[in-house]
Design an enzyme around this catalytic site. Sequence first.
Site, PDB file in Angstrom:
ATOM      1  N   LYS B  80     -44.340 -14.449  25.678  1.00 33.68           N
ATOM      2  CA  LYS B  80     -43.199 -13.563  25.404  1.00 33.68           C
ATOM      3  C   LYS B  80     -41.908 -14.162  25.963  1.00 33.68           C
ATOM      4  O   LYS B  80     -41.931 -14.807  27.025  1.00 33.68           O
ATOM      5  CB  LYS B  80     -43.482 -12.189  26.036  1.00 33.68           C
ATOM      6  CG  LYS B  80     -42.501 -11.092  25.673  1.00 33.68           C
ATOM      7  CD  LYS B  80     -42.949  -9.753  26.257  1.00 33.68           C
ATOM      8  CE  LYS B  80     -41.981  -8.628  25.959  1.00 33.68           C
ATOM      9  NZ  LYS B  80     -42.427  -7.331  26.505  1.00 33.68           N
ATOM     10  N   SER B 155     -42.746  -3.376  23.395  1.00 32.24           N
ATOM     11  CA  SER B 155     -41.756  -4.415  23.144  1.00 32.24           C
ATOM     12  C   SER B 155     -42.365  -5.785  22.868  1.00 32.24           C
ATOM     13  O   SER B 155     -41.674  -6.646  22.328  1.00 32.24           O
ATOM     14  CB  SER B 155     -40.808  -4.514  24.339  1.00 32.24           C
ATOM     15  OG  SER B 155     -41.504  -4.972  25.485  1.00 32.24           O
ATOM     16  N   SER B 179     -45.742  -1.620  26.607  1.00 32.42           N
ATOM     17  CA  SER B 179     -45.247  -2.707  25.752  1.00 32.42           C
ATOM     18  C   SER B 179     -46.265  -3.762  25.350  1.00 32.42           C
ATOM     19  O   SER B 179     -45.973  -4.595  24.490  1.00 32.42           O
ATOM     20  CB  SER B 179     -44.061  -3.402  26.434  1.00 32.42           C
ATOM     21  OG  SER B 179     -42.915  -2.610  26.323  1.00 32.42           O
TER      22      SER B 179
END
Lengths: 101, 480
Positions: B80, B155, B179
Amino acid sequence: MIDDKTLESILFMSKLDVDENVREKFRSQIDSVITYFEILKEVDTESVTSSAEEAVGMDELRMDEKKESFSTAILKSFAIHFMDGYFAVPRIIEKRKAEEK
Amino acid sequence: MNIIEAPLSELKEMLDNGDISAVEIVRAFRENYERDEREELPLNGYIEFFDDAEKAAQKSDQVRESGDPGILEGLPIAVKDNILISGHEVTCGSAILEGFKAPYSSTVVERLRAEGMIFLGRTNMDEFAMGSTCEYSVYGPSRNPYERNHVTGGSSGGSACVVSAAQAPVALGSETGGSVRLPASFCGIYGLKPTYGSLSRYGLVAFGSSLDQIGILGRVPDDIALVLSVAGGYDPNDSTSANVDFSGIYPLKRMKLKGKRVAIPVEISEEGVDEEIRGKIKVFSDWLTGMGVTVEKISLPVLKLSVAIYYIIAPAEASSNLSRFDGIKYGFRDTTGETLEDLYVRTRTRGFGEEVKRRIFIGNYVLSSGYYDEYYKKAMEVRRLLKGRISELFTKYDFILSPTSPVLPFRIGEKVDDPLSLYLTDICTTFANLASIPALSVPLGLSKKGLPIGLQIAGNMFEEEKLLRVAKLWHEESNF
């Protein structure tokens, strides 16, 4: 409803601005969220003695040892405005003097 | 065996047997990613597929030839865009960090690299991890591999997207309120949010420091266990790191479920939950019962408050953490004003997206004089109550079961202008972050319209292995 004074005050603290044309939308979105928080008011928290959160594993802190930090060259690579080994910012003293005059 | 669809365990075996090379693995994933980039609506899971991934694979193949491979030698992972990899750009999906290159690597990345893992690229995310759909990214939304006009969840939407679409076998994501689990559920894969403190936060860009935790996404539970076995554990560079050892959890051992007790809180599994999701939860619950597990519906009213608690505490912490983005030390700077104040305000106003601005505002609001007691202090007290109730629950039950999301993946743009509606999609996940416990999203299959449905199993602190072992049994029996 968040009034104008509060809106301006919180935006100032946040170092943010919101365009006039979207300000009402922004205010309304924030209002709906803050209003939702009201559900917490009904909860009896008198029995809660401390609101502090204990962290996990804090009983084992690392030794306070001196370590190599970033070189000036690396720090310089972070920012476009860098001068004489420092991050450069707009002049503030001259500006204040001018305002005082 | 098709390389891009193989789990890590099989890739590892093929590498060990000399059937394939790390270079071939990287090329296979790159080709699959590039094939998708030529589609009319690319998935947009990667912000960047690293040019140096193949070079790292070549080096890894040499290490293997030398006879001293690491545990993860030659195996790839996507990361990420808020987890630092030295020398690579890290932007948190934000314009304010455009062009910023990480000066050091996060502890988790260092540990994986030390055992030979190869980093394929950095994945898309809601800006500063603030979002539940992966639409709030300066790079545009990621698209759901099952239905490209639908959101991936967020997210860590990019991480879930690339794993689901076989552009990576596993990925690192980050959690503050769901997330990892939410996008895992929306994209039909497994997603683990470990216990707070299990994986070092050193080198993870901070959002809500009392809640943030690096998580792992994969297509099979054993792959998550393998990554966790190397990445987890105490780190002196993170003062909230826990002294825990995961090194023995891979491969996951078969679990005897008979005699276990499972609680299903009605507050997050019935009211407002899509009927198809409830149906799938029932299938899983019946499977557990058939395995000799006692499954009981319980009521835990404080769970209904978890979204309110979360959206006070997380923005409060974020408003402080994000004050460092001032246009002075790194990232974007707006120089159109004259004063230092102009510089701060214009840089942040132009650099941050709308959702980040909303959360900074909410954070400063709930912390400000006159509102602190009413909101922040109250939320901290209710968090403590919630933590106590959850702790009590684990004296009677082994697991807490619920949907991961009350709704199915929805269309891109459908809720983007209604923050409160989006916040409420976190109703099933936030309690685990607030209580610091581990939770795993497990794929249960598809809806009638072909959209993934996920279930969440939460366990007591540091019981990641138990969660993964239940999931492994389910995976073997259901093939999801």
